[in-house]
Design an enzyme around this catalytic site. Structure first.
Site, PDB file in Angstrom:
ATOM      1  N   GLN A   1       0.680  -1.037   0.037  1.00 21.79           N
ATOM      2  CA  GLN A   1       0.061   0.125  -0.023  1.00 21.79           C
ATOM      3  C   GLN A   1       0.527   1.113   0.003  1.00 21.79           C
ATOM      4  O   GLN A   1       2.473   1.065   0.526  1.00 21.79           O
ATOM      5  CB  GLN A   1      -1.150   0.123   1.479  1.00 21.79           C
TER       6      GLN A   1
ATOM      7  N   SER B   1       4.504  -6.228   2.284  1.00 23.90           N
ATOM      8  CA  SER B   1       2.973  -5.638   3.215  1.00 23.90           C
ATOM      9  C   SER B   1       2.011  -6.867   2.478  1.00 23.90           C
ATOM     10  O   SER B   1       2.632  -7.911   2.547  1.00 23.90           O
ATOM     11  CB  SER B   1       3.398  -4.168   3.858  1.00 23.90           C
ATOM     12  N   LEU B   2       1.321  -5.751   2.084  1.00 28.29           N
ATOM     13  CA  LEU B   2       0.057  -6.259   1.470  1.00 28.29           C
ATOM     14  C   LEU B   2       0.923  -7.580  -0.303  1.00 28.29           C
ATOM     15  O   LEU B   2       0.362  -8.508  -0.538  1.00 28.29           O
ATOM     16  CB  LEU B   2      -0.159  -5.451   0.537  1.00 28.29           C
TER      17      LEU B   2
ATOM     18  N   ARG C   1      -8.430  -7.494   4.910  1.00 28.80           N
ATOM     19  CA  ARG C   1      -7.838  -6.924   5.499  1.00 28.80           C
ATOM     20  C   ARG C   1      -7.527  -5.931   5.800  1.00 28.80           C
ATOM     21  O   ARG C   1      -7.512  -4.987   6.822  1.00 28.80           O
ATOM     22  CB  ARG C   1      -6.152  -8.194   4.820  1.00 28.80           C
TER      23      ARG C   1
ATOM     24  N   HIS D   1       1.542  -2.081  11.035  1.00 28.16           N
ATOM     25  CA  HIS D   1       3.344  -2.802  11.391  1.00 28.16           C
ATOM     26  C   HIS D   1       2.994  -2.457  12.692  1.00 28.16           C
ATOM     27  O   HIS D   1       4.071  -2.348  12.921  1.00 28.16           O
ATOM     28  CB  HIS D   1       4.806  -3.156  10.543  1.00 28.16           C
TER      29      HIS D   1
ATOM     30  N   GLN E   1       2.618 -11.390  10.502  1.00 28.78           N
ATOM     31  CA  GLN E   1       3.198  -9.917   9.774  1.00 28.78           C
ATOM     32  C   GLN E   1       2.443  -8.584   9.709  1.00 28.78           C
ATOM     33  O   GLN E   1       2.861  -7.176   9.852  1.00 28.78           O
ATOM     34  CB  GLN E   1       2.726  -9.820   8.124  1.00 28.78           C
TER      35      GLN E   1
END
Length: 427
Positions: free
Chosen positions: A13, A94-95, A119, A203, A252
């Site tokens: 993102q 991440s994503l 999510r 995060h 994560q």
């Protein structure tokens, strides 16, 4: 194609922009099909949102994550359709880790769209709007940043490192006022501070509520084996198997993304190329900052894509040339063995028919390659072996010597990566 080891990387993102993927859909039906599948899963027109909507609406977490994943998978599928490139590793930021798992075959595309939309919604709901913030910090040692996060986290408010992106870029995440205090201190120490335009403090422990919800969703999701190794953001190493996927994806959300460590891992595995699939060039730039030994391209950037395709064509031509040289070497080796093998047959007529005629036929094959560039095929190599079989038979070469010589040739061809069917005995 052999470009050396290649890694495919997928952004997270923050890379989104209005209009991303539009050119792919205009030129490739498979991209349109994926956006239409995403529409059916989400219940709204993602394609219209991405191509014609506002950046504010696109930046909303659940929209951004679904859009980036869809664009990234579309770019990956278009590339794979047009080029025969086998990745050594897949990794995402991440994503992007979910995108990597999807492209590796561990998650069905429609399931992945559903997962990232949920999510994103969970992450957005986990922290009230305006409570959290994230900031990129450059030119400050990661150890000092960690110390400042620990020092500034007081009174139930926190900030932590959320992304280890490169040797010179670290991202922090947490409560807005704590992040602001840390940034002020580090800026005074010479750091370059860039506040990130995100809707939640990703995060970080502020995502705890999102983790419990997402873990429940993941527990109902089935995962398949991965076609290629995929690195986990949590461990910066490849997944050990599909059973680890749900746990790592949940963890994560509150763990730092170990991007720099991931790049160092693939570098140690002798990866020399990286191709970013998805909007923008964030990961391409981060890889270049992490190491000069990996050439990175963004498939979304026209100049990068053209350069990449030129490199692929060049590599393909080099592969073809090397292949031809190896096939020619195999034919020449058969001819050399034929000449060097002792003759035990005094019958001139048999010798002419069994040695000279087949030898001259194969010699013409090699001559045509050397003079005119006529391609040598696997079939011609097999003909050279049959010529050698005729020579051994006619010269009455002892069977153990034939076996020994053929075994040497077999090993030499394996070294040249020439695969032949040796099931039928040549002796």
């Amino acid at each position: 194609m052999d470009m050396g080891k290649v890694a495919f990387v997928f952004p997270g993102q923050g890379s989104q922009y209005v209009g991303m993927g539009k050119a792919l859909c205009e030129e490739h039906d498979i991209a349109v099909k994926l956006f239409e599948e995403a529409n059916s899963v989400l219940g709204f027109d993602l394609m219209k949102l991405v191509f014609e909507g506002s950046i504010d609406e696109l930046t909303e977490t659940e929209h951004a994550q679904a859009a980036i994943l869809t664009h990234s998978v579309a770019a990956f599928q278009v590339f794979m359709k047009e080029h025969k490139v086998e990745p050594a590793y897949l990794l995402g930021h991440s994503l992007g880790e979910i995108t990597a798992l999807t492209c590796a075959g561990a998650i069905a595309f429609q399931d992945a769209v559903r997962l990232v939309y949920q999510r994103g919604r969970f992450m957005q709901e986990a922290a009230a709007k305006g409570v959290g913030a994230m900031a990129s910090i450059q030119q400050v040692d990661r150890g000092l940043i960690e110390q400042e996060c620990e020092r500034a986290s007081v009174g139930g408010k926190i900030a932590v490192v959320s992304n280890y992106n490169s040797p010179h870029q670290t991202v922090i995440s947490g409560h807005r006022d704590i992040v602001a205090n840390i940034c002020k201190t580090l800026e005074e120490a010479g750091g370059i501070i860039v506040p990130l335009q995100v809707s939640a403090p990703f995060h970080s422990p502020l995502m705890d509520r999102a983790v419990s919800k997402f873990r429940e969703v993941l527990s109902k999701q089935s995962f398949d084996d991965m076609k290629w190794p995929v690195l986990s953001n949590v461990t910066a190493t490849p997944y050990t198997g599909r059973d680890a996927i749900a746990g790592n994806l949940a963890k994560q959300m509150v763990s730092a993304v170990r991007w720099q460590d991931s790049i160092e891992f693939i570098q140690k595995q002798r990866v020399t190329w990286a191709i970013e699939f998805g909007p923008g060039k964030v990961l391409r730039n981060l890889i270049q900052k992490c190491t000069p030994s990996i050439r990175a391209f963004s498939y979304d950037i026209t100049a990068d894509r053209k350069s990449l395709e030129q490199e692929i064509r060049k590599s393909h031509e080099e592969d073809v040339n090397l292949r031809q040289k190896n096939l020619a070497a195999a034919v020449e080796r058969c001819m050399t063995v034929a000449v060097c093998t002792k003759n035990y047959n005094s019958n001139n007529e048999e010798y002419h028919e069994g040695v000279i005629v087949p030898y001259r036929t194969i010699k013409q094959v090699l001559h045509a390659y050397e003079q005119d560039g006529t391609p040598i095929t696997i079939e011609k190599v097999n003909e050279a072996l049959q010529m050698l079989k005729s020579v051994f038979s006619t010269k009455r070469t002892p069977t153990p010597e034939q076996a020994f010589r053929f075994d040497l040739i077999r090993k030499e061809m394996e070294d040249l990566e020439i695969c032949l069917d040796w099931k039928e005995s040549l002796i």
